[in-house]
Structure formats: structure tokens, C-alpha cells
Design a protein around this motif. Structure first.
Motif, PDB file in Angstrom:
ATOM      1  N   SER B 388       0.849  -1.130  -0.009  1.00 52.55           N
ATOM      2  CA  SER B 388      -0.119   0.035  -0.041  1.00 52.55           C
ATOM      3  C   SER B 388       1.015   1.308  -0.083  1.00 52.55           C
ATOM      4  O   SER B 388       2.011   1.384   0.492  1.00 52.55           O
ATOM      5  CB  SER B 388      -0.891   0.063   1.093  1.00 52.55           C
ATOM      6  OG  SER B 388      -0.110   0.353   2.290  1.00 52.55           O
ATOM      7  N   ARG B 389       0.252   2.307  -0.435  1.00 53.76           N
ATOM      8  CA  ARG B 389       1.024   3.765  -0.703  1.00 53.76           C
ATOM      9  C   ARG B 389       1.404   4.140   0.902  1.00 53.76           C
ATOM     10  O   ARG B 389       2.386   4.683   0.955  1.00 53.76           O
ATOM     11  CB  ARG B 389       0.246   4.640  -1.281  1.00 53.76           C
ATOM     12  CG  ARG B 389      -0.019   4.211  -2.742  1.00 53.76           C
ATOM     13  CD  ARG B 389       1.266   4.979  -3.363  1.00 53.76           C
ATOM     14  NE  ARG B 389       1.271   4.417  -5.101  1.00 53.76           N
ATOM     15  CZ  ARG B 389       2.109   4.811  -5.895  1.00 53.76           C
ATOM     16  NH1 ARG B 389       3.127   5.699  -5.429  1.00 53.76           N
ATOM     17  NH2 ARG B 389       2.066   4.340  -7.103  1.00 53.76           N
ATOM     18  N   GLU B 390       0.549   3.667   1.881  1.00 58.35           N
ATOM     19  CA  GLU B 390       0.900   4.140   3.250  1.00 58.35           C
ATOM     20  C   GLU B 390       2.198   3.692   3.863  1.00 58.35           C
ATOM     21  O   GLU B 390       2.498   4.260   4.583  1.00 58.35           O
ATOM     22  CB  GLU B 390      -0.219   3.820   4.226  1.00 58.35           C
ATOM     23  CG  GLU B 390      -1.399   4.438   3.961  1.00 58.35           C
ATOM     24  CD  GLU B 390      -2.437   3.979   2.967  1.00 58.35           C
ATOM     25  OE1 GLU B 390      -3.029   4.764   2.141  1.00 58.35           O
ATOM     26  OE2 GLU B 390      -2.649   2.931   2.885  1.00 58.35           O
ATOM     27  N   ASN B 391       2.515   2.363   3.280  1.00 61.65           N
ATOM     28  CA  ASN B 391       3.834   1.882   3.770  1.00 61.65           C
ATOM     29  C   ASN B 391       4.791   2.187   2.701  1.00 61.65           C
ATOM     30  O   ASN B 391       5.808   1.136   2.603  1.00 61.65           O
ATOM     31  CB  ASN B 391       3.570   0.274   3.992  1.00 61.65           C
ATOM     32  CG  ASN B 391       2.560   0.105   4.920  1.00 61.65           C
ATOM     33  OD1 ASN B 391       1.872   0.704   5.710  1.00 61.65           O
ATOM     34  ND2 ASN B 391       2.004  -1.082   4.706  1.00 61.65           N
ATOM     35  N   SER B 392       4.973   3.283   2.158  1.00 66.49           N
ATOM     36  CA  SER B 392       5.703   3.549   0.979  1.00 66.49           C
ATOM     37  C   SER B 392       6.934   4.342   1.440  1.00 66.49           C
ATOM     38  O   SER B 392       7.544   5.037   0.420  1.00 66.49           O
ATOM     39  CB  SER B 392       5.150   4.021  -0.002  1.00 66.49           C
ATOM     40  OG  SER B 392       3.923   3.402  -0.406  1.00 66.49           O
ATOM     41  N   LYS B 393       7.338   4.326   2.662  1.00 62.69           N
ATOM     42  CA  LYS B 393       8.517   5.264   2.995  1.00 62.69           C
ATOM     43  C   LYS B 393       9.692   4.546   2.702  1.00 62.69           C
ATOM     44  O   LYS B 393      10.036   3.223   2.703  1.00 62.69           O
ATOM     45  CB  LYS B 393       8.500   5.778   4.455  1.00 62.69           C
ATOM     46  CG  LYS B 393       7.441   6.655   4.829  1.00 62.69           C
ATOM     47  CD  LYS B 393       7.482   7.361   6.152  1.00 62.69           C
ATOM     48  CE  LYS B 393       6.301   8.244   6.451  1.00 62.69           C
ATOM     49  NZ  LYS B 393       5.009   7.452   6.519  1.00 62.69           N
ATOM     50  N   PRO B 394      10.838   5.059   2.206  1.00 63.53           N
ATOM     51  CA  PRO B 394      12.169   4.256   1.743  1.00 63.53           C
ATOM     52  C   PRO B 394      12.392   3.530   2.812  1.00 63.53           C
ATOM     53  O   PRO B 394      12.585   3.958   3.896  1.00 63.53           O
ATOM     54  CB  PRO B 394      13.110   5.467   1.295  1.00 63.53           C
ATOM     55  CG  PRO B 394      12.338   6.755   0.999  1.00 63.53           C
ATOM     56  CD  PRO B 394      10.967   6.593   1.886  1.00 63.53           C
TER      57      PRO B 394
END
Lengths: 237, 453
Positions: B388-394
Motif C-alpha cells: 500500500s502507498r501508506e507503507n511507502s516510505k523508503p
């Protein structure tokens, strides 16, 4: 969670033996599953090119339901003399499920339910004879609502569905498409008319399919009541 | 359970710690149908990652050379080449459209500087050559720099053209088109270990091709009944054995797998082995057959096992044991009580794929709500993760997810009724050697890496 617009009406029909208005009876659930499957087969025929795997799986499901219904003796049949000519494997012929408009014209136009079997006692419910182009119970009930539909306009033979994937001439494909009319979109009103309970959706009741084994003895009783109901309506018309 | 070890993967027993690496694709809530990813495949080295979509396009990502200065981060995947592989077609004979959706991509082993892959839609397979060009010739005699032909009378001297460097250009060109061999929809292609032949499978037939020959293919499996009304079973997937070039398997909609040996006869209608697990009579329902239908079959890299995916589970089979699988992993058993709803909305017909990691010690498959599941065969542990985009931190670590089936929902759990069945992960791929995975979530491609390395 999966609402597809199936309207639910308060059921004034028989409830399942298991409870009062909480869960539709097993036979109703099974019937509804059969209806849903037949609709799916129709709809998939309208697509760009039907997914053969999906069609086969749905058709197999329909066969299973029909086999079980005939084992339970609820499959409305023709006059008893046809019983011998109808071995069990003919039951699973896809002829039963769907009829083309052409086939319907050739055959006896009046609803077969007016013939012998309904007057016969329950113990003599015969096995269906596909040679006479037997109708599945749902379509007979649909006939009650829309007599014009008994030309099988929304039901196409499964082999036609499969054969569109073969070399089919454009004209016959168009003919298949042209036969589909929009009246079967009213199906859900018919289906909901068969629903028993109000609170549980069709599928929440049917979820029990996955776990529970069907109680054969109780289905016959409720189906006989259903049978009487159908006879009454037909006799009146 | 013998999983072949080595190959750079962490030893079995270490917990993988999957972290976000990259995501490719539009962020828009409105997903264009053509952008939906329909296949994902790493090449043999893992340096290239190919995706195909419903619009008939192929996008290839290439892994950057690792930056020696930053040892803790690995090479990222960037777009290497994009091309239109298949176009929509119209079959005039049947008055039906042929979708351009790419059903499968399979890479060929690399033999020279160029890369080759096979891509297929429902009817036609194409062999694509992807090559780099970073030099350009200048100083032609017969044409000038614009490409226009020079007037021969004006040429008074001869010169040798020189090669000059240019910006890297990646070209994709169709080298072979394998058409008109399938009446039904192609669901699988598989390159043989001889690197010369490959198979293509549709609902009822499997054909054998030679990569050099496009006007002929050999039919090796045909399950079409004489009377189509008697049709009750279709082919759902097929694959060549990774080492034995005469062995292939194909799965069916009835949950069976047949292993065929091409040496025994030209037409492999009779199987050499037949894999089927006996049905559990207590769980029989009208949906039993549908959920037993196998959507994917994959050999392990070792060639000793194969894995099958049906609607609710993943099974690992030992090729030497036909009677039952050696492992069964539940993917989303909580859906068993929802089968009727899933039948109504057609989700029950979703075809999930599955994949092995490089050492065959772990397997992965997708689920709904953008969840995907991984099973470690050695430790017997499994985990549910979400793309998901929410868990998209590098380099953010993925938190395990849990679906609550009933009663009290704990914090961070999600209840079955809240699952989004439109967010399905059907296609996943695992790097052949390293702990890198690619997960296709509708129109986005997520790349996750294991933190340990």
C-alpha cells in the motif's frame, strides 16, 4: 458487503424447517444458487469472448445442483412413460439448462408443467426427460411472471456458449445476441420473491452450504408445499 | 523437507524483514483499465524485471549497478524499455474482439548482448528482442547525416564511417510472431530447458513450438471432447520441467495435475503421472469444485517439487508422490464461509499466481485487500504483508497484517467484512537469487527488499 442490488422482500412463503424467518430453507437456497448460476451463464455469454474456464465451472455447479435436486425428487418431470428413456447421465445434458429460441419454437409451446406430473402424487415425481426440452423449476416460475419468456429468450444452450469459441459464423452470433432481451434483468425481482428471510442476505444464508450437509428429509416437505403453490397458480391461469 | 540451499539467500530460520523499496505506477485513485498489470517476471539474472498490462504494453525495469558508496542500499529498478507488444484485434470470423492484455511474459536465457522474451495475449505469442545501442555510425558515403541519399555523381571520395558514442537507446523489436495456433485463450507459456522450444497452453490444448519456426507448432495435449456439450474440465496452467526437457505438467479446473513425458508418445494425452488430493467429504459443498480449480502451477528451481495454487490454498507436491501434496498452506481460509458471496461477485474465479524464492525455501502468493502471503517452508512460519502507498516510505519495514475472523477485533487487525475485494494481488515475482520481490497491485508495481542483506 457484496451487495449487488438484490432487493429483499419480506417473505411470506414457507420458512426453513430450521428456524422462523432467519435462514431460507436449504431448498430455497439451493434454488437461488441455481438461478444465480444460470444468470451468470447468460451474462458471460454476452462478453467479448466468454471465459471458458468460468463457464465450465458454473455449468458443472449447475449440474451438481440439478443432480441433487433430482435425487431429492424435486425435479419437476414429464409424464412417467419418459422415465425409462431418461438415464441419469442425460440429466446432466446441457440441453436441460438452456434452450435456444429455435428449439423452443419447434417444441410444444405450452408449459410442460400443465402435463401429468403435477397431478400425480408426490411419490411419483418422475425424473426429467431432456428429450422433451424440460424446464428447470426457476424458469417455470419465471413463466408465471412473464409468459412471453417461455421462448427461452434468455437461455442459450451451453454448447452454443462453448461453440462461440469455435468457428461460428457472425450471423448466428448476432442472432444469439439479439435474442437476449432486457427482461431478464428483472430476474432479481423474481429471485427476491423466492427469498425467505429478510435480515440475512441470500448469501449469508447460503454460506451454510460450505459447512452443513443438506437434510434430505426436510426438503421434500417444503418442496411439496412449493409444488402445491405452483399448481394453484397454474390452475388459476 | 529438502530445500536446495545457497545462492545468496539468508539461511532458513532467519526472519525475513521485508522493507519497501520502490513503487511504480500512477497514484491516481482512478485506475485506467489499460494500466492494470497482468503479469510480472524477473529474468534469469534478476537484473531485468518485466511487466505486462491490460493495454498490451510491456515495461522492463533494469536494476542499477550497485553504488559502492552506499553499501546498505541495493540497486534500484528503473525503466529500461517500454513497448507496445500486442494490439487489440478483431476476429471477423467470430465477430469477437481479441484482447490485447498480456497474459504471460517469459524470459529466454541470455545468450548474447541482447535480451529476449516471449509475451502472449489470448491468441498470439511474440518473441521480442531487446537490444542496446550506444554507438552511431557517422560518415556514410551514400547518404548524408540526415539520412538522405547523396547524389552519386557528387561523390568524389570514399571514406570509412566512424562509430561515435550516443545516448543509450534501448530498442525492442518483434523477431517472431507465433499466431493462429490457438482456438481458445492462451493461459500459459513456458520455455523449455533446451532453450530451443517452448510450449503454449490454452483451455483445451497445449502446443509445442520451436523458437525459430513460426508457421508450425505441434499439438502435444488435446483434451477437447468430440462433443463440446460433454466438456467438464479445462487446462488452467502448464509448465516445462526446469531440467528435464521432455517433462511438462499441466493443471486443470478440477484440481488435478498431469505430468507428461514427451518421449512416450507424440500426443501426450495419456499422462505419466496424475496428481490429485482426495477430497475431504466433510467440507464438500457446491463450491468445492470451483475452489479446487488450480490457477497456477510452478516447478521448484530444484525440479523436485511443484507448487499449485487453488482458490484458498497453496500446495507443494513431491513429484514422486501423486496421492497427496507434501505441504498445504492456507492463504485465506477465512474466505471459506464467504464462498457464496464470492461466487456472486465473481471473485471466486480470480486466478492467483504463486512463486518460489531462489532457494525453494519460501513461497509467496497474493490475496485480497492488497495483501500477499509468504510461507517459509523450513520454519513453517507464514506472514501476511500489505502493498500500500501508506507503507511507502523508503526502506520502511512492512508490518505483518492479520485478518480477524470473528468476535473481537484486536487493534491493527482487519475484519473479513472490511476487506477490499477489488484490491487483489494476482501476480507476484521473486528475484531468482536475492531477497527482492515484485508485487503487482492493480496498476502499481511494488518492489520490496529484505533488510538483512
Amino acid at each position: 458487503m457484496f451487495a449487488r442490488g438484490l432487493k429483499r422482500k419480506y417473505g411470506d412463503q414457507e420458512e426453513g424447517v430450521e428456524g422462523f424467518g432467519t435462514v431460507p430453507s436449504y431448498s430455497l437456497q439451493r434454488q437461488s444458487l441455481l438461478d444465480m448460476s444460470l444468470v451468470k451463464l447468460q451474462l458471460c455469454h454476452m462478453l467479448v469472448e466468454p471465459n471458458l474456464c468460468r463457464s465450465v465451472l458454473i455449468a458443472n455447479t449447475v449440474r451438481q445442483i440439478q443432480e441433487e435436486m433430482s435425487r431429492d425428487g424435486v425435479w419437476h418431470g414429464m409424464a412417467p412413460q419418459n422415465v425409462e428413456r431418461a438415464p441419469i447421465d442425460r440429466l446432466v445434458s446441457t440441453e436441460i439448462l438452456c434452450r435456444t429460441a429455435r428449439a423452443a419454437d419447434e417444441e410444444h409451446p405450452t408449459p410442460e408443467l400443465e402435463d401429468g406430473p403435477l397431478q400425480s402424487s408426490a411419490s411419483e415425481l418422475p425424473i426429467v426427460s431432456p428429450a422433451q426440452g424440460q424446464r428447470s423449476p426457476p424458469s417455470s416460475l419465471w413463466e408465471l411472471d412473464n409468459p412471453q419468456e417461455n421462448r427461452g429468450s434468455f437461455q442459450k444452450s451451453l454448447d452454443q456458449i462453448f461453440e462461440t469459441l469455435e468457428n461460428k459464423s457472425p450471423s448466428s452470433v448476432e442472432e444469439l445476441f439479439s435474442d437476449v432481451d432486457s427482461s431478464y434483468y428483472d430476474l432479481d425481482t423474481v429471485l427476491t420473491g423466492m427469498m425467505g428471510g429478510t435480515k440475512p442476505s441470500l448469501c449469508s444464508g447460503l454460506e451454510s452450504f460450505a459447512a452443513a450437509a443438506p437434510p434430505p428429509s426436510s426438503t421434500c416437505k417444503s418442496d411439496l408445499a412449493e409444488l402445491d403453490h405452483v399448481v394453484e397458480i397454474l390452475v388459476e391461469t | 523437507m529438502a530445500g536446495a540451499g545457497g545462492g545468496g539467500c539468508p539461511a532458513g530460520g532467519n526472519d525475513f524483514q521485508w522493507c519497501f523499496s520502490q513503487v511504480k505506477g500512477a497514484i491516481d485513485e482512478d485506475v485506467a483499465e489499460a494500466d492494470i498489470i497482468s503479469t510480472v517476471e524477473f529474468n534469469y539474472s534478476g537484473d531485468l524485471l518485466a511487466t505486462g498490462d491490460k493495454g498490451g504494453r510491456v515495461v522492463i525495469f533494469q536494476r542499477e549497478q550497485e553504488n559502492k558508496g552506499r553499501t546498505h542500499s541495493r540497486g534500484e529498478y528503473n525503466v529500461y524499455s517500454t513497448f507496445q507488444s500486442h494490439e487489440p484485434e478483431f476476429d471477423y470470423l467470430k465477430s469477437l474482439e481479441i484482447e490485447e492484455k498480456i497474459n504471460k511474459i517469459r524470459w529466454l536465457p541470455q545468450q548474447n548482448a541482447a535480451h529476449f522474451l516471449l509475451s502472449t495475449n489470448d491468441k498470439t505469442i511474440k518473441l521480442w528482442k531487446i537490444s542496446e545501442r550506444d554507438k552511431r555510425a557517422e560518415g556514410y558515403n551514400l547518404k548524408d547525416e540526415d539520412g538522405r541519399l547523396r547524389d552519386p555523381f557528387r561523390i568524389t571520395a570514399l571514406r570509412v564511417p566512424i562509430l561515435k558514442p550516443m545516448d543509450l537507446m534501448v530498442e525492442a523489436s518483434p523477431r517472431r510472431i507465433f499466431a493462429n495456433a490457438h482456438t481458445y485463450h492462451i493461459n500459459s507459456i513456458s520455455v523449455n530447458s533446451d532453450h530451443e522450444t517452448y510450449l503454449s497452453a490454452d483451455d483445451l490444448r497445449i502446443n509445442l513450438w520451436h523458437l525459430e519456426i513460426t508457421d508450425r507448432s505441434f499439438n502435444i495435449v488435446d483434451i477437447k471432447p468430440a462433443n463440446m456439450e460433454e466438456l467438464t474440465e479445462v487446462i488452467t496452467a502448464a509448465e516445462f520441467h526446469p531440467h528435464q526437457c521432455n517433462v511438462l505438467v499441466y493443471s486443470s479446473s478440477k484440481g488435478t495435475i498431469r505430468l507428461c513425458d514427451m518421449r512416450s508418445s507424440a500426443l501426450c494425452d495419456r499422462h505419466a503421472k496424475f496428481f490429485e488430493e482426495p477430497e475431504d467429504p466433510s467440507s464438500r459443498s457446491f463450491f468445492s469444485e470451483i475452489i479446487s480449480s488450480i490457477s497456477d502451477v510452478k516447478f521448484s528451481h530444484s525440479g523436485r517439487y511443484m507448487m499449485t495454487r487453488d482458490y484458498l490454498s497453496v500446495k507443494v507436491w513431491d513429484l514422486n508422490m501423486e496421492g497427496r501434496p507434501v505441504e498445504t498452506h492456507q492463504v485465506h481460509e477465512y474466505l471459506r464461509s464467504k464462498l457464496c458471496s464470492l461466487y456472486e461477485n465473481d471473485c471466486i474465479f480470480d486466478k492467483f499466481e504463486c512463486c518460489w524464492n531462489g532457494s525453494d525455501s519460501a513461497i509467496m502468493t497474493g490475496s485480497y485487500n492488497n495483501f500477499f502471503r509468504m510461507f517459509d517452508r523450513n520454519t513453517r512460519r507464514d506472514v501476511t504483508l500489505e502493498a500500500s502507498r501508506e507503507n511507502s516510505k523508503p526502506r520502511a519495514c512492512l508490518k505483518p497484517r492479520k485478518v480477524c475472523t470473528g468476535g473481537k477485533r484486536k487493534k491493527d487487525e482487519i475484519s473479513v467484512d472490511s476487506l477490499d475485494f477489488n484490491k487483489k494481488i494476482l501476480h507476484t515475482a521473486w528475484h531468482p537469487m536475492e531477497s527482492i520481490i515484485a508485487v503487482a497491485a492493480t496498476n502499481n508495481l511494488y518492489i520490496f527488499q529484505d533488510k538483512i542483506n
